[in-house]
Scaffold this motif. Structure first.
Motif, PDB file in Angstrom:
ATOM      1  N   GLU A  31       4.696   1.519   1.725  1.00  8.16           N
ATOM      2  CA  GLU A  31       3.926   2.618   2.280  1.00  8.16           C
ATOM      3  C   GLU A  31       2.446   2.434   1.950  1.00  8.16           C
ATOM      4  OE1 GLU A  31       5.507   6.182   0.505  1.00  8.16           O
ATOM      5  OE2 GLU A  31       4.378   5.906  -1.333  1.00  8.16           O
ATOM      6  N   ARG A  33      -0.947   4.493   1.031  1.00  7.98           N
ATOM      7  CA  ARG A  33      -1.359   5.799   0.520  1.00  7.98           C
ATOM      8  C   ARG A  33      -2.850   6.008   0.732  1.00  7.98           C
ATOM      9  NH1 ARG A  33       1.614   4.985  -5.192  1.00  7.98           N
ATOM     10  NH2 ARG A  33       3.736   4.934  -4.395  1.00  7.98           N
ATOM     11  N   GLU A  34      -3.201   7.258   0.987  1.00  4.83           N
ATOM     12  CA  GLU A  34      -4.602   7.623   1.158  1.00  4.83           C
ATOM     13  C   GLU A  34      -4.829   8.966   0.463  1.00  4.83           C
ATOM     14  OE1 GLU A  34      -7.559   8.979   4.764  1.00  4.83           O
ATOM     15  OE2 GLU A  34      -5.900   7.632   5.228  1.00  4.83           O
ATOM     16  N   THR A  35      -5.853   9.020  -0.357  1.00  4.00           N
ATOM     17  CA  THR A  35      -6.173  10.263  -1.051  1.00  4.00           C
ATOM     18  C   THR A  35      -6.766  11.257  -0.062  1.00  4.00           C
ATOM     19  OG1 THR A  35      -6.594   9.080  -3.121  1.00  4.00           O
ATOM     20  CG2 THR A  35      -7.557  11.270  -2.918  1.00  4.00           C
ATOM     21  N   VAL A  36      -6.220  12.496  -0.073  1.00  2.00           N
ATOM     22  CA  VAL A  36      -6.758  13.551   0.778  1.00  2.00           C
ATOM     23  C   VAL A  36      -7.604  14.521  -0.050  1.00  2.00           C
ATOM     24  CG1 VAL A  36      -5.001  13.413   2.560  1.00  2.00           C
ATOM     25  CG2 VAL A  36      -4.622  14.894   0.597  1.00  2.00           C
ATOM     26  N   TYR A  37      -7.355  14.544  -1.345  1.00  2.00           N
ATOM     27  CA  TYR A  37      -8.106  15.332  -2.312  1.00  2.00           C
ATOM     28  C   TYR A  37      -7.725  14.760  -3.672  1.00  2.00           C
ATOM     29  CZ  TYR A  37     -10.057  19.410  -4.689  1.00  2.00           C
ATOM     30  OH  TYR A  37     -10.811  20.229  -5.477  1.00  2.00           O
ATOM     31  N   PHE A  40      -4.127  14.320  -4.849  1.00  2.75           N
ATOM     32  CA  PHE A  40      -3.221  14.548  -3.720  1.00  2.75           C
ATOM     33  C   PHE A  40      -3.393  13.407  -2.717  1.00  2.75           C
ATOM     34  CE2 PHE A  40      -4.195  18.633  -5.530  1.00  2.75           C
ATOM     35  CZ  PHE A  40      -2.963  19.274  -5.587  1.00  2.75           C
ATOM     36  N   TYR A  41      -2.281  12.933  -2.184  1.00  2.00           N
ATOM     37  CA  TYR A  41      -2.370  11.836  -1.226  1.00  2.00           C
ATOM     38  C   TYR A  41      -1.359  12.014  -0.111  1.00  2.00           C
ATOM     39  CZ  TYR A  41       1.824   9.835  -3.421  1.00  2.00           C
ATOM     40  OH  TYR A  41       3.100   9.633  -3.902  1.00  2.00           O
ATOM     41  N   LYS A  42      -1.600  11.311   0.960  1.00  2.00           N
ATOM     42  CA  LYS A  42      -0.623  11.239   2.047  1.00  2.00           C
ATOM     43  C   LYS A  42      -0.154   9.789   2.124  1.00  2.00           C
ATOM     44  CE  LYS A  42      -3.866  10.447   5.862  1.00  2.00           C
ATOM     45  NZ  LYS A  42      -4.318  10.912   7.170  1.00  2.00           N
ATOM     46  N   ALA A  43       1.027   9.593   2.659  1.00  4.82           N
ATOM     47  CA  ALA A  43       1.588   8.248   2.740  1.00  4.82           C
ATOM     48  C   ALA A  43       2.162   8.019   4.124  1.00  4.82           C
ATOM     49  CB  ALA A  43       2.685   8.064   1.696  1.00  4.82           C
ATOM     50  N   GLU A  44       2.018   6.792   4.606  1.00  7.80           N
ATOM     51  CA  GLU A  44       2.649   6.420   5.868  1.00  7.80           C
ATOM     52  C   GLU A  44       3.342   5.075   5.680  1.00  7.80           C
ATOM     53  OE1 GLU A  44      -0.699   4.659   8.688  1.00  7.80           O
ATOM     54  OE2 GLU A  44      -1.175   6.718   8.153  1.00  7.80           O
ATOM     55  N   LYS A  45       4.418   4.895   6.396  1.00  9.40           N
ATOM     56  CA  LYS A  45       5.215   3.680   6.279  1.00  9.40           C
ATOM     57  C   LYS A  45       4.427   2.469   6.743  1.00  9.40           C
ATOM     58  CE  LYS A  45       9.296   4.070   5.079  1.00  9.40           C
ATOM     59  NZ  LYS A  45       9.676   3.753   3.717  1.00  9.40           N
TER      60      LYS A  45
END
Length: 115
Positions: A31, A33-37, A40-45
């Motif tokens: 995956e 990962r990218e920090t959104v704050y 906190f992070y979001k992940a995409e496959k």
């Protein structure tokens, strides 16, 4: 004592060994990962893949490699680490380069596992 971390690598596609020129590439994670704050992070496959430059040997089974849709591709790195890609198929547009006799392959697949 020195530890080998780079050098000769090996690739097999459905048990048949390809001759490659040095480099090989495989993702370390499944995956992105990218920090959104902060914290906190979001992940995409991430699509599992194995990328290499192979020698265009006269015996290279081009049709099998380019038409296969469920191949097992195994990359053994010089440091002893092994990446196994299952459900592999060639992506992008591999071309044979006459000046150095090579073909750049990228195999994507359904699952990639470090062993």
């Amino acid at each position: 004592m020195g530890k080998k971390v780079a050098g000769t690598a090996y690739v097999k596609v459905d048990g048949m060994q390809l001759t490659i020129t040095g480099g090989m590439e495989a993702p370390l994670m499944d995956e992105k990962r990218e920090t959104v704050y902060p914290g906190f992070y979001k992940a995409e496959k991430v699509t599992p893949y194995l990328k290499m430059t192979a020698i265009h040997d006269p015996d290279l089974p081009i049709k099998k490699l380019t038409e296969g849709t469920d191949m097992t591709v195994t990359g053994e790195f010089a440091n002893g680490k092994v990446y196994v890609l299952s459900g592999g198929y060639v992506v992008d547009e591999p071309v044979s380069k006459g000046d150095d006799g090579t073909i750049e392959f990228q195999f994507d697949g359904s699952k990639g596992v470090w062993q």
